[in-house]
Design a protein around this motif. Sequence first.
Motif, PDB file in Angstrom:
ATOM      1  N   GLN A   1       0.857  -1.187   0.000  1.00  0.00           N
ATOM      2  CA  GLN A   1       0.000   0.000   0.000  1.00  0.00           C
ATOM      3  C   GLN A   1       0.899   1.245   0.000  1.00  0.00           C
ATOM      4  O   GLN A   1       2.109   1.139   0.193  1.00  0.00           O
ATOM      5  CB  GLN A   1      -0.920   0.028   1.219  1.00  0.00           C
ATOM      6  CG  GLN A   1      -0.213  -0.006   2.552  1.00  0.00           C
ATOM      7  CD  GLN A   1      -1.169   0.029   3.726  1.00  0.00           C
ATOM      8  OE1 GLN A   1      -1.821   1.025   3.989  1.00  0.00           O
ATOM      9  NE2 GLN A   1      -1.254  -1.068   4.456  1.00  0.00           N
ATOM     10  N   ARG A   2       0.285   2.419  -0.191  1.00  0.00           N
ATOM     11  CA  ARG A   2       1.055   3.666  -0.236  1.00  0.00           C
ATOM     12  C   ARG A   2       1.702   3.940   1.122  1.00  0.00           C
ATOM     13  O   ARG A   2       1.113   3.657   2.163  1.00  0.00           O
ATOM     14  CB  ARG A   2       0.152   4.840  -0.612  1.00  0.00           C
ATOM     15  CG  ARG A   2      -0.316   4.769  -2.056  1.00  0.00           C
ATOM     16  CD  ARG A   2      -0.962   6.075  -2.469  1.00  0.00           C
ATOM     17  NE  ARG A   2      -2.157   6.362  -1.687  1.00  0.00           N
ATOM     18  CZ  ARG A   2      -2.483   7.562  -1.251  1.00  0.00           C
ATOM     19  NH1 ARG A   2      -1.710   8.603  -1.509  1.00  0.00           N
ATOM     20  NH2 ARG A   2      -3.600   7.747  -0.583  1.00  0.00           N
ATOM     21  N   ILE A   3       2.909   4.509   1.096  1.00  0.00           N
ATOM     22  CA  ILE A   3       3.571   4.874   2.351  1.00  0.00           C
ATOM     23  C   ILE A   3       3.848   6.379   2.380  1.00  0.00           C
ATOM     24  O   ILE A   3       3.939   7.041   1.347  1.00  0.00           O
ATOM     25  CB  ILE A   3       4.873   4.083   2.568  1.00  0.00           C
ATOM     26  CG1 ILE A   3       5.939   4.438   1.527  1.00  0.00           C
ATOM     27  CG2 ILE A   3       4.612   2.570   2.546  1.00  0.00           C
ATOM     28  CD1 ILE A   3       7.303   3.831   1.836  1.00  0.00           C
ATOM     29  N   VAL A   4       3.949   6.887   3.584  1.00  0.00           N
ATOM     30  CA  VAL A   4       4.286   8.298   3.801  1.00  0.00           C
ATOM     31  C   VAL A   4       5.782   8.475   3.522  1.00  0.00           C
ATOM     32  O   VAL A   4       6.584   7.600   3.852  1.00  0.00           O
ATOM     33  CB  VAL A   4       3.964   8.697   5.258  1.00  0.00           C
ATOM     34  CG1 VAL A   4       4.297  10.166   5.505  1.00  0.00           C
ATOM     35  CG2 VAL A   4       2.501   8.404   5.581  1.00  0.00           C
ATOM     36  N   HIS A   5       6.168   9.602   2.926  1.00  0.00           N
ATOM     37  CA  HIS A   5       7.585   9.897   2.696  1.00  0.00           C
ATOM     38  C   HIS A   5       8.333   9.838   4.038  1.00  0.00           C
ATOM     39  O   HIS A   5       7.931  10.501   5.002  1.00  0.00           O
ATOM     40  CB  HIS A   5       7.771  11.311   2.162  1.00  0.00           C
ATOM     41  CG  HIS A   5       7.062  11.625   0.876  1.00  0.00           C
ATOM     42  ND1 HIS A   5       5.711  11.835   0.797  1.00  0.00           N
ATOM     43  CD2 HIS A   5       7.543  11.797  -0.383  1.00  0.00           C
ATOM     44  CE1 HIS A   5       5.392  12.126  -0.460  1.00  0.00           C
ATOM     45  NE2 HIS A   5       6.470  12.103  -1.192  1.00  0.00           N
ATOM     46  N   GLY A   6       9.452   9.130   4.054  1.00  0.00           N
ATOM     47  CA  GLY A   6      10.247   9.061   5.289  1.00  0.00           C
ATOM     48  C   GLY A   6      10.677  10.430   5.782  1.00  0.00           C
ATOM     49  O   GLY A   6      10.680  10.702   6.985  1.00  0.00           O
ATOM     50  N   MET A   7      11.019  11.313   4.848  1.00  0.00           N
ATOM     51  CA  MET A   7      11.478  12.644   5.255  1.00  0.00           C
ATOM     52  C   MET A   7      10.341  13.484   5.835  1.00  0.00           C
ATOM     53  O   MET A   7      10.590  14.418   6.589  1.00  0.00           O
ATOM     54  CB  MET A   7      12.129  13.365   4.073  1.00  0.00           C
ATOM     55  CG  MET A   7      13.483  12.773   3.690  1.00  0.00           C
ATOM     56  SD  MET A   7      14.774  13.016   4.960  1.00  0.00           S
ATOM     57  CE  MET A   7      15.261  14.703   4.577  1.00  0.00           C
ATOM     58  N   LEU A   8       9.117  13.181   5.464  1.00  0.00           N
ATOM     59  CA  LEU A   8       7.976  13.892   6.044  1.00  0.00           C
ATOM     60  C   LEU A   8       7.786  13.455   7.501  1.00  0.00           C
ATOM     61  O   LEU A   8       7.618  14.287   8.395  1.00  0.00           O
ATOM     62  CB  LEU A   8       6.711  13.634   5.220  1.00  0.00           C
ATOM     63  CG  LEU A   8       5.408  14.211   5.780  1.00  0.00           C
ATOM     64  CD1 LEU A   8       5.521  15.706   6.072  1.00  0.00           C
ATOM     65  CD2 LEU A   8       4.247  13.940   4.815  1.00  0.00           C
ATOM     66  N   VAL A   9       7.853  12.158   7.727  1.00  0.00           N
ATOM     67  CA  VAL A   9       7.747  11.660   9.105  1.00  0.00           C
ATOM     68  C   VAL A   9       8.893  12.240   9.951  1.00  0.00           C
ATOM     69  O   VAL A   9       8.689  12.710  11.072  1.00  0.00           O
ATOM     70  CB  VAL A   9       7.764  10.120   9.138  1.00  0.00           C
ATOM     71  CG1 VAL A   9       7.639   9.618  10.571  1.00  0.00           C
ATOM     72  CG2 VAL A   9       6.638   9.545   8.273  1.00  0.00           C
TER      73      VAL A   9
END
Lengths: 133, 133
Positions: free
Chosen positions: B49-57
């Motif tokens: 499934q889609r994941i959140v950008h690591g740099m955003l987290v």
Amino acid sequence: MMIKLKVGDKRSVKKIFTDSDVHEFSDLSLDKNPLHLDSSFAKETVFGQRIVHGMLVASLFSGLLGNDLAGKGGIYLGQSLNFTHPVFIDEEVTATVQVIKIREDKPIVTLRTFCVNSKGKIVIDGEAVVKVA
Amino acid sequence: MMIKLKVGDKRSVKKIFTDSDVHEFSDLSLDKNPLHLDSSFAKETVFGQRIVHGMLVASLFSGLLGNDLAGKGGIYLGQSLNFTHPVFIDEEVTATVQVIKIREDKPIVTLRTFCVNSKGKIVIDGEAVVKVA
């Protein structure tokens, strides 16, 4: 699993972060430091004016890696960042990622990731580790 | 120059990154990887499934440091990040920064910076170095 990259390969992108960008990133990151948002406050700091969030500038590396260099299925494993110089609002920066090491046993690539301002001064320097698709 | 921090001091924040957040960050970072934006593509990857950008987290660390722990005039000197597990859209994460070292000669502090998902699994781990105000 095909690695077509070689040591020395690089990609760059230029961007100007605007006041609007900085406000959006403040909302996303919950980083409301007045150094980024309040001109009066920032004027009294060592920087003399508002600066762009370091992590916002560094997000350009994610884009360079994710868009084509590591492949669409590339996986971001790690990133180190040294924030060496401030980036001001409306100042053009150029981010670059360059392959410095490719593992022989696995499709894992280390890249130097750095960003310079319009005067050629390095504002961020570090390394990324990416598993390429 | 007054350092009131001591080793062990920490701050945490919870956040759920939404589809809207991920699209905004894609625009800011120029990271248009379909792993973040295209459900059909993401479904076929190892993540399913889609994941959140690591740099955003990871930007949550900037907020925790910038809002109060390092002081409004704090200066972000460095950050290391290991992306150890994916973060999915609409999944709650908790980011924490904790002081692990304070230099005696200068107001420079090293912190462990980590983020866990709702199951307590570490999704990002690393360290930040900050000059406190």
